[in-house]
Scaffold this active site. Structure first.
Site, PDB file in Angstrom:
ATOM      1  N   ASP A   1       0.838  -1.149  -0.054  1.00 11.89           N
ATOM      2  CA  ASP A   1       0.113   0.020   0.034  1.00 11.89           C
ATOM      3  C   ASP A   1       0.826   1.349   0.106  1.00 11.89           C
ATOM      4  O   ASP A   1       0.362   2.262  -0.505  1.00 11.89           O
ATOM      5  CB  ASP A   1      -0.904   0.035   1.063  1.00 11.89           C
ATOM      6  CG  ASP A   1      -0.193   0.257   2.601  1.00 11.89           C
ATOM      7  OD1 ASP A   1       0.832  -0.543   2.830  1.00 11.89           O
ATOM      8  OD2 ASP A   1      -0.382   1.327   3.323  1.00 11.89           O
TER       9      ASP A   1
ATOM     10  N   ASP B   1       5.591   0.464   3.408  1.00 11.10           N
ATOM     11  CA  ASP B   1       5.806  -0.787   4.227  1.00 11.10           C
ATOM     12  C   ASP B   1       5.881  -2.026   3.221  1.00 11.10           C
ATOM     13  O   ASP B   1       5.519  -1.962   1.880  1.00 11.10           O
ATOM     14  CB  ASP B   1       4.754  -0.894   5.336  1.00 11.10           C
ATOM     15  CG  ASP B   1       3.376  -0.791   4.892  1.00 11.10           C
ATOM     16  OD1 ASP B   1       3.089  -0.909   3.717  1.00 11.10           O
ATOM     17  OD2 ASP B   1       2.462  -0.023   5.649  1.00 11.10           O
TER      18      ASP B   1
ATOM     19  N   TYR C   1      -5.615   0.961   8.952  1.00 13.65           N
ATOM     20  CA  TYR C   1      -7.047   1.122   7.920  1.00 13.65           C
ATOM     21  C   TYR C   1      -8.256   0.723   8.738  1.00 13.65           C
ATOM     22  O   TYR C   1      -8.901   0.076   8.023  1.00 13.65           O
ATOM     23  CB  TYR C   1      -6.712   0.170   6.717  1.00 13.65           C
ATOM     24  CG  TYR C   1      -5.504   0.977   5.718  1.00 13.65           C
ATOM     25  CD1 TYR C   1      -5.638   2.102   5.073  1.00 13.65           C
ATOM     26  CD2 TYR C   1      -4.334   0.347   5.627  1.00 13.65           C
ATOM     27  CE1 TYR C   1      -4.509   2.604   4.565  1.00 13.65           C
ATOM     28  CE2 TYR C   1      -3.114   0.919   4.930  1.00 13.65           C
ATOM     29  CZ  TYR C   1      -3.301   1.953   4.408  1.00 13.65           C
ATOM     30  OH  TYR C   1      -2.383   2.733   3.897  1.00 13.65           O
TER      31      TYR C   1
ATOM     32  N   GLU D   1       5.860   9.850   3.275  1.00 11.71           N
ATOM     33  CA  GLU D   1       5.294   8.573   2.900  1.00 11.71           C
ATOM     34  C   GLU D   1       4.309   8.852   1.885  1.00 11.71           C
ATOM     35  O   GLU D   1       3.419   9.722   1.786  1.00 11.71           O
ATOM     36  CB  GLU D   1       4.530   7.760   4.083  1.00 11.71           C
ATOM     37  CG  GLU D   1       4.649   6.220   3.451  1.00 11.71           C
ATOM     38  CD  GLU D   1       4.084   5.456   4.651  1.00 11.71           C
ATOM     39  OE1 GLU D   1       4.223   4.182   4.586  1.00 11.71           O
ATOM     40  OE2 GLU D   1       3.927   5.765   5.958  1.00 11.71           O
TER      41      GLU D   1
END
Length: 523
Positions: A90, A93, A242, A489
């Site tokens: 995603d 990571d 999430y 990120e």
């Protein structure tokens, strides 16, 4: 205004009458330079599609263009006796989270549906379809039974202990599923929406695959609707990463609407209409659209159904309610509501929240662009509390957000990695921040990555082309530091909505150059 000595331009000794003639011209060039108003949208489009290749998990294909990546996650699902190889990481990571992955594919597909011709004109159509199919191929694998969907591979807690390239992963690859006893209507709904939208994309180029996707989409919708519940209540490891804050009702409406678009079957439209009130479709007014909150997307698509005559009599009242709520969001982005508007930074960027704000910006730019096209083709205006707004004004604002992303901002920085000269060099991303597996096939351990790579001040050895990072704070400030994950990120669902908008702007850019016409007509 007091005149000060100019640096870098030899003006000493210049006659005053010539100096006064040159100063306006010099000021003009200075303004043009500082604003960085010229952008190359075709280049941005190409890079945005490259990013998805950087995020691939699984066995990489022979035509992989991002060569610093290699095969990874080849045993995913093995412990559970299921093939879960493939899909996307995603962000920075190495976890495969199903909910944001599905939303990414929905938005990529929507972009191709709306702007496929422009993507073709830019020579990127094949790459766009490959990006979508990499996700849908994985969803087909993950949907192992009509009422079983594998939701996640790996978990955020163990993953965050290590800083490793995907090729070296030693963290847990346990897989988690939703089923009849552990439901996940939000996950099933979003995955259904992704597969339904993708089925529209592949209808002409790969009709058999399109039908396969539609079959899975219909089964997933039935599963999610029959066995209702939030997926993060069933899968605890998803919480804190999430969490489905909005619940699952928006995803069920979203899935039904995409199934209606894919099949034209009245049963799906009836679902959206009959549940409009109970599920919040016509009661919630929102100022954001994201991987979690789909209400605005539902409202915008439902609004655009009004242009089709067959809906004007039977369904007009409810669709008008959807339209009212959807247009509240558009007006909020334009600062045209009396009370609830989306905040902006001093530099003009939409600002929703501190963590990864750019996801809300890219989604807003896409929805504004799509809705401005709808108003333009139907010859309508947007009626906001603070006045009427034309489609060109809406699109101009969407373009301003894109231009901010690409460098027209107070820091003169591009937030799309690899675009321009001044872009984030220390993106919070494991694979990009460690020497490429192609260059160094030696194993890099869990803490070794933190000790030798994470703490380095040097730029990342690999450029994460096309990644849209989290972006600046509420004062337009940005710190390009690897540890600054709230800003540096990048996520797949940040970039996905940009593909369609970049394509539209790229086509307009070509027309502007060839026809010598304004890039955007005045409103």
């Amino acid at each position: 205004m007091k005149h000060k000595k100019k640096q870098g331009i030899a003006l000493e000794g210049t006659p005053n009458f010539l100096l006064h003639q040159w100063l306006p011209l010099l000021s003009f060039f200075a303004i043009i330079s500082s604003c960085q108003s010229v952008h190359f949208y075709g280049q941005a489009l190409s890079k945005s599609l490259l990013y998805f290749e950087s995020q691939r998990s699984g066995h990489l294909p022979h035509n992989q263009r991002v060569t610093w990546r290699h095969h990874s996650g080849l045993d995913d699902g093995l412990e559970q006796g299921v093939d879960l190889v493939g899909g996307y990481y995603d962000a920075g990571d190495n976890v495969k989270f199903g909910l944001p992955m599905a939303f990414t594919i929905t938005m990529l597909s929507w972009g191709v549906i709306e702007y496929g011709k422009q993507i073709k004109d830019a020579g990127e159509y094949t790459h766009a379809l490959e990006a979508i199919k990499w996700g849908t191929d994985y969803f087909i694998k993950a949907h192992t039974h009509p009422n079983v969907l594998w939701a996640e591979v790996g978990d955020g807690d163990t993953d965050h202990y290590c800083w490793q390239r995907p090729e070296d992963m030693t963290t847990s690859r346990q897989a988690y599923k939703v089923d009849e006893s552990s439901p996940g209507s939000d996950l099933a709904g979003e995955t259904s929406a992704a597969m339904a939208a993708a089925s529209v994309v592949f209808r002409e180029t790969n009709p058999h695959y399109s039908q396969l996707l539609l079959h899975h989409a219909q089964q997933l919708f039935e599963f999610g609707d029959k066995y209702r519940g939030k997926y993060d209540e069933s899968i605890g490891v998803a919480k804190g990463y999430y969490t489905s804050v909005s619940g699952y009702m928006d995803e069920l409406l979203w899935a039904a609407l995409w199934l209606y678009k894919a099949t034209s079957k009245e049963q799906y439209l009836e679902y959206v209409l009959e549940n409009a009130y109970a599920f919040g479709g016509i009661t919630w007014t929102m100022e954001e659209f994201s991987w979690d909150v789909k209400y605005v997307g539902v409202q915008i698509i439902a609004s655009m159904l009004l242009k089709e005559e067959r809906h004007n009599i039977k369904h007009k009242h409810v669709l008008e309610e959807y339209r009212s709520k959807g247009e509240h969001y558009i007006c909020a982005c334009l600062n045209k509501n009396n009370v609830t508007n989306v905040r902006r930074t001093p530099g003009g960027l939409l600002y929703t929240r501190q963590w990864n704000n750019m996801q809300y910006v890219s989604n807003a730019a896409f929805l504004l662009t799509v809705y401005s096209d709808y108003l333009g083709t139907t010859n309508q205006m947007l009626d906001c509390p603070k006045g009427m707004v034309g489609p060109q004004e809406i699109f101009s604002f969407a373009k301003s957000q894109i231009d901010y992303i690409l460098g027209s901002n107070p820091m003169a920085a591009s937030y799309l990695v690899g675009y321009g000269l001044n872009y984030p060099k220390r993106v919070h991303h494991r694979g990009a921040s460690i020497e490429s597996y192609k260059k160094n096939k030696g194993f890099i351990g869990c803490t070794q990555g933190y000790d030798n790579w994470y703490t380095r001040h040097d730029p990342n050895p690999n450029v994460l082309d096309g990644a849209l990072v989290g972006g600046p704070d509420s004062d337009d400030q940005f710190r390009d530091e690897r540890w600054n994950y709230m800003q540096t990120e990048a996520c797949t669902y940040n970039t996905a909505p940009l593909v369609g908008v970049f394509a539209k702007l790229s086509r307009l850019e070509v027309d502007h150059v060839s026809l010598n016409t304004p890039l955007i007509a005045s409103s």
